[in-house]
Scaffold this active site. Sequence first.
Site, short mmCIF file in Angstrom:
data_model
loop_
_atom_site.label_atom_id
_atom_site.label_comp_id
_atom_site.label_asym_id
_atom_site.label_seq_id
_atom_site.Cartn_x
_atom_site.Cartn_y
_atom_site.Cartn_z
NE ARG A 78 1.06 -0.22 5.46
CZ ARG A 78 1.60 -0.80 6.53
NH1 ARG A 78 1.36 -2.08 6.78
NH2 ARG A 78 2.38 -0.12 7.35
CE LYS A 102 3.90 1.39 3.47
NZ LYS A 102 4.33 2.76 3.82
CG HIS A 171 -3.85 5.81 3.28
ND1 HIS A 171 -3.08 4.74 3.69
CD2 HIS A 171 -3.40 6.88 3.96
CE1 HIS A 171 -2.19 5.16 4.58
NE2 HIS A 171 -2.35 6.45 4.75
NE ARG A 174 -2.29 2.24 7.28
CZ ARG A 174 -1.71 1.31 8.02
NH1 ARG A 174 -2.37 0.19 8.31
NH2 ARG A 174 -0.50 1.47 8.50
CG HIS A 198 2.68 2.97 11.66
ND1 HIS A 198 1.83 3.87 12.25
CD2 HIS A 198 2.23 2.84 10.38
CE1 HIS A 198 0.91 4.26 11.38
NE2 HIS A 198 1.15 3.64 10.24
CE1 TYR A 207 -3.43 6.33 9.82
CE2 TYR A 207 -1.12 6.59 10.36
CZ TYR A 207 -2.11 6.24 9.46
OH TYR A 207 -1.76 5.83 8.20
#
Length: 232
Positions: A78, A102, A171, A174, A198, A207
């Site tokens: 990220r 995150k 993004h 990514r 994730h 993805y």
Amino acid sequence: MARKISSIKSLFKYLTKQACILKNDPTVNLELPSLKKSLPKYLTLEESQELLENAANNKFNSLRDYCMITLFLNCGMRLSELVGINISDINFKERKIKLLGKGNKERMIYLNDACIQSLQDYIESRENSILEPDALFLSKKGRRISRRRVEQIVEETLQATGLSGKGISVHKLRHTAATLMYQYGNVDTLTLKEILGHKSIATTEIYTHLSNDILKNAADSSPLANIKNKKK
């Protein structure tokens, strides 16, 4: 519309169940509109290679910019993770790097040869008179580079490559990394989930959309693909 309705439902859920200001929730039967699902944009392998070439040809800070784009395209990290990297987070011996994802959750990812080389080249080129010596990516003033500046560098490199105006952003780099690993590296979704950091495998599945070539090859690989009607 879906976002606004979701906010309204959250408000009345709080007013009825937590604050106990209302007895009944008027939004109980309020339905969210169905959202159209579309495949996210990403760069092809050829476009990714062209992007790296243009980053390397940049007259100013080419080693820094090349290193950043290399990490984006190879690691799928990220923007916040890349900006927050410290030199002390890199373990060259074990070929891995610590990222702060995150929710301030730490995770480790491994580095391939391209990442190791670009990191070493960039770190060796850095000047000694810097204000934040442990910060990996620096601005011209010697401070940790900002998220917006990284976005600008990516945008400028995309423009120089002739890829601007296609909806590609940091993004999307990514997403490109995950797509290339899935299509060319035979990386399964569970592994991608760990690489991308994730929480849910459902998030990772966006993805792993298949290219037209993969779909075509799958159809051609059927054992019945060559059986034709002999009586025709």
